[in-house]
Design a protein around this motif. Structure first.
Motif, short mmCIF file in Angstrom:
data_model
loop_
_atom_site.label_atom_id
_atom_site.label_comp_id
_atom_site.label_asym_id
_atom_site.label_seq_id
_atom_site.Cartn_x
_atom_site.Cartn_y
_atom_site.Cartn_z
N LEU A 58 8.25 3.17 -5.83
CA LEU A 58 9.51 3.82 -5.47
C LEU A 58 9.78 5.05 -6.32
N ALA A 59 9.17 5.12 -7.49
CA ALA A 59 9.41 6.25 -8.39
C ALA A 59 8.58 7.47 -8.03
N LEU A 60 7.69 7.34 -7.05
CA LEU A 60 6.77 8.41 -6.70
C LEU A 60 7.24 9.15 -5.45
N GLY A 61 7.20 10.47 -5.50
CA GLY A 61 7.44 11.26 -4.30
C GLY A 61 6.27 11.17 -3.35
N ASN A 62 6.40 11.76 -2.18
CA ASN A 62 5.36 11.62 -1.16
C ASN A 62 4.00 12.11 -1.63
N GLY A 70 0.79 -1.22 0.00
CA GLY A 70 0.00 0.00 0.00
C GLY A 70 0.82 1.27 0.00
N GLY A 71 2.14 1.15 -0.05
CA GLY A 71 2.98 2.34 -0.06
C GLY A 71 3.05 3.04 1.28
N LEU A 72 2.66 2.35 2.36
CA LEU A 72 2.74 2.94 3.70
C LEU A 72 4.12 2.76 4.31
N ASP A 73 4.94 1.92 3.71
CA ASP A 73 6.31 1.67 4.16
C ASP A 73 7.14 1.45 2.90
N GLN A 74 8.44 1.61 3.04
CA GLN A 74 9.35 1.41 1.90
C GLN A 74 10.20 0.17 2.12
N PRO A 75 10.44 -0.59 1.05
CA PRO A 75 11.26 -1.79 1.20
C PRO A 75 12.73 -1.44 1.40
N THR A 76 13.44 -2.35 2.04
CA THR A 76 14.89 -2.22 2.13
C THR A 76 15.53 -2.47 0.77
N ARG A 77 14.92 -3.37 0.04
CA ARG A 77 15.38 -3.68 -1.31
C ARG A 77 14.18 -4.14 -2.12
#
Length: 245
Positions: A86-90, A68-75
């Motif tokens: 990952l390509a989207l800003g906040n 859901g884009g609420l957290d970012q992956p380490t990889r």
């Protein structure tokens, strides 16, 4: 009339709606790193319902947060409707979530001071749609989930099953590409859980959106198109079994 990019992304059932590539999430706890998700891969198609099961602490909620884009992956990365999160800003990510992703939480997270109608309409109002138009759309969804006669009631005046139905209406009001559900029947009695299950079946048949459902409820999982088990940071597909009738 030429189709828009969004319409193209939501094309026919069978197109890829969700894709996870090498999805990894590592948390630092004191001197040690804890790997919750380890190179996970997942593809979900438009109109498909996928259940994810696993023991408590296996990372199911972490996975939903990443999807859901609420957290970012380490990889690794998550792609929804062909777009890499990952390509989207906040700001862009917030707009993307509002347009493409619906959430149904275990504890519904309705706003206590708002009516069922106002709660269901809120994602469209946040998008900038006129309140009148947003509430007209929300009324249609509330009617679809059997809550038309309770639209003017606040959450405190609704049963657990009714609140969950409002939450489902809210998740669907934006016509999302992907619906994420975290234990959608976890706090419901058996009768209400069965009615929610029947509703999900109906919505899946009539909608091109994809569903990812995290659950401990094996009966709920068995009703989905695929069942995946999350264990030691990896997903494995479970053998098919006949759906409950």
């Amino acid at each position: 009339m030429q189709a828009t990019a969004e319409q193209g992304a939501r094309a026919a059932q069978g197109s890829t709606m969700l894709e996870c590539l090498d999805l990894t999430r590592v948390y630092s706890e004191g001197p040690q790193d804890v790997t919750v998700l380890d190179g996970l891969a997942l593809t979900v198609y438009a109109g498909e319902r996928v259940a994810i099961v696993g023991s408590s602490g296996s990372g199911k909620t972490t996975l939903l947060n990443l999807l859901g884009g609420l957290d970012q992956p380490t990889r690794g990365e998550v792609r929804i409707a062909g777009e890499s999160l990952l390509a989207l800003g906040n700001a862009a990510l917030g707009r993307f979530r509002n347009r493409h992703i619906g959430f149904v939480y275990q504890f519904h997270h309705l706003l206590a001071e708002f009516t069922a109608l106002e709660n269901a309409a809120l994602p469209l109002i946040v998008r900038g749609q006129r309140k009148k138009d947003a509430e007209a759309r929300a009324r249609k969804l509330l009617d679809r989930v059997g809550m038309a006669e309770r639209a003017d009631h606040k959450p405190g005046e609704l049963s657990g099953g009714e609140r969950q139905r409002v939450a489902i209406a809210r998740a669907l009001v934006t016509d999302p590409s992907l619906v994420l559900m975290d234990e959608p029947t976890g706090n419901l009695d058996q009768y209400t859980a069965a009615s929610i299950l029947a509703l999900m079946d109906e919505l899946a048949r009539s909608s091109a959106c994809a569903f990812v459902i995290v659950t401990h409820d094996l009966a709920l999982a068995a009703h989905q198109d695929r069942v995946m088990r999350l264990d030691e940071g990896r997903l494995t597909e479970q053998p098919r079994s006949p759906k409950a009738g």
